[in-house]
Enzyme design. Structure first.
Site, PDB file in Angstrom:
ATOM      1  N   CYS A  26       2.094   6.004   6.370  1.00 44.16           N
ATOM      2  CA  CYS A  26       2.879   6.951   5.577  1.00 44.16           C
ATOM      3  C   CYS A  26       3.555   7.992   6.476  1.00 44.16           C
ATOM      4  O   CYS A  26       4.424   7.636   7.268  1.00 44.16           O
ATOM      5  CB  CYS A  26       2.016   7.581   4.475  1.00 44.16           C
ATOM      6  N   HIS A  42       0.251   2.951   1.601  1.00 40.76           N
ATOM      7  CA  HIS A  42      -1.138   3.278   1.915  1.00 40.76           C
ATOM      8  C   HIS A  42      -2.007   2.023   1.759  1.00 40.76           C
ATOM      9  O   HIS A  42      -2.388   1.672   0.640  1.00 40.76           O
ATOM     10  CB  HIS A  42      -1.654   4.378   0.983  1.00 40.76           C
ATOM     11  N   GLU A  45      -5.066   1.700   2.434  1.00 38.32           N
ATOM     12  CA  GLU A  45      -6.399   2.087   1.956  1.00 38.32           C
ATOM     13  C   GLU A  45      -6.437   2.309   0.447  1.00 38.32           C
ATOM     14  O   GLU A  45      -7.516   2.420  -0.146  1.00 38.32           O
ATOM     15  CB  GLU A  45      -6.877   3.347   2.691  1.00 38.32           C
TER      16      GLU A  45
END
Length: 205
Positions: free
Chosen positions: A81, A185, A187
């Site tokens: 990001c 992202h 994650e």
């Protein structure tokens, strides 16, 4: 395998830690750049504004160690990001300097008049893969990733591995040597993000 996560005060760590542990890695939050010596690879996370992140590079003493880590290329780095945006030269978001590893600039997402979009871009979106890369192994068209951003990287196409369409096509995955940047992202992208992180852990310089 020890995976360092650079703590510049601009990242979220819990979800990334959980995924890395699930993949059999040992995440380690790096609160000082002298901890870079003891890791196998590095993740540079980022949330918030580019200028704040650029100031953090300087105020926390991370800029020169990161530049050295990237330029040596002995160990892989994944920038996420705002972390990805820091890989380029600068941003319309302010006057701060990026790491200038990839020539480029961050531009603000603007809603087209004929096809309005909401800014920031927030939510799930698909990628268009432009070239094969180990980070995108076992990728298929069903894979989607979670985005949260108001700016995007503009850089030469030779560095772009995949694009995302949201008002315009913008780079979603970039690479130079053993350094990658992803605008989304991983994650927060469930099994799709897990697969991408697995590929990152498998890469050998």
């Amino acid at each position: 395998m020890i995976v360092g996560i650079a703590d510049l005060g601009i990242g979220n760590f819990a979800a990334m830690d959980k995924m890395l542990v699930q993949l059999g890695a040992t995440p380690r939050r790096l609160t000082h750049p002298n901890m870079l010596a003891d890791i196998d690879r590095l993740i540079l996370p980022g949330v918030g504004a580019f200028d704040f992140a650029a100031r953090q590079l300087d105020e926390t003493g991370w800029r020169e160690p990161l530049e050295s880590f990237i330029s040596q290329g002995h160990r892989p780095l994944l920038a996420v990001c705002v972390g990805m945006q820091l890989l380029v030269t600068g941003s319309d978001e302010g006057a701060g300097a990026g790491l200038n590893w990839i020539p480029g600039h961050c531009r603000k997402l603007v809603s087209p008049k004929d096809s309005p979009i909401k800014v920031p871009h927030m939510g799930w979106n698909a990628l268009s893969v432009l070239r094969d890369d180990s980070l995108l192994d076992e990728f298929d068209r069903k894979q989607r990733f979670y985005f949260v951003h108001s700016y995007y990287v503009q850089c030469p196409s030779s560095f772009v591995l995949a694009e995302c369409q949201y008002g315009l096509s913008f780079p979603a995955v970039i690479r130079r040597e053993s350094t990658w940047g992803v605008q989304f992202h991983p994650e927060k992208s469930h099994g799709f993000g897990l697969n991408l992180l697995r590929n990152f852990l498998k890469f050998s310089c």
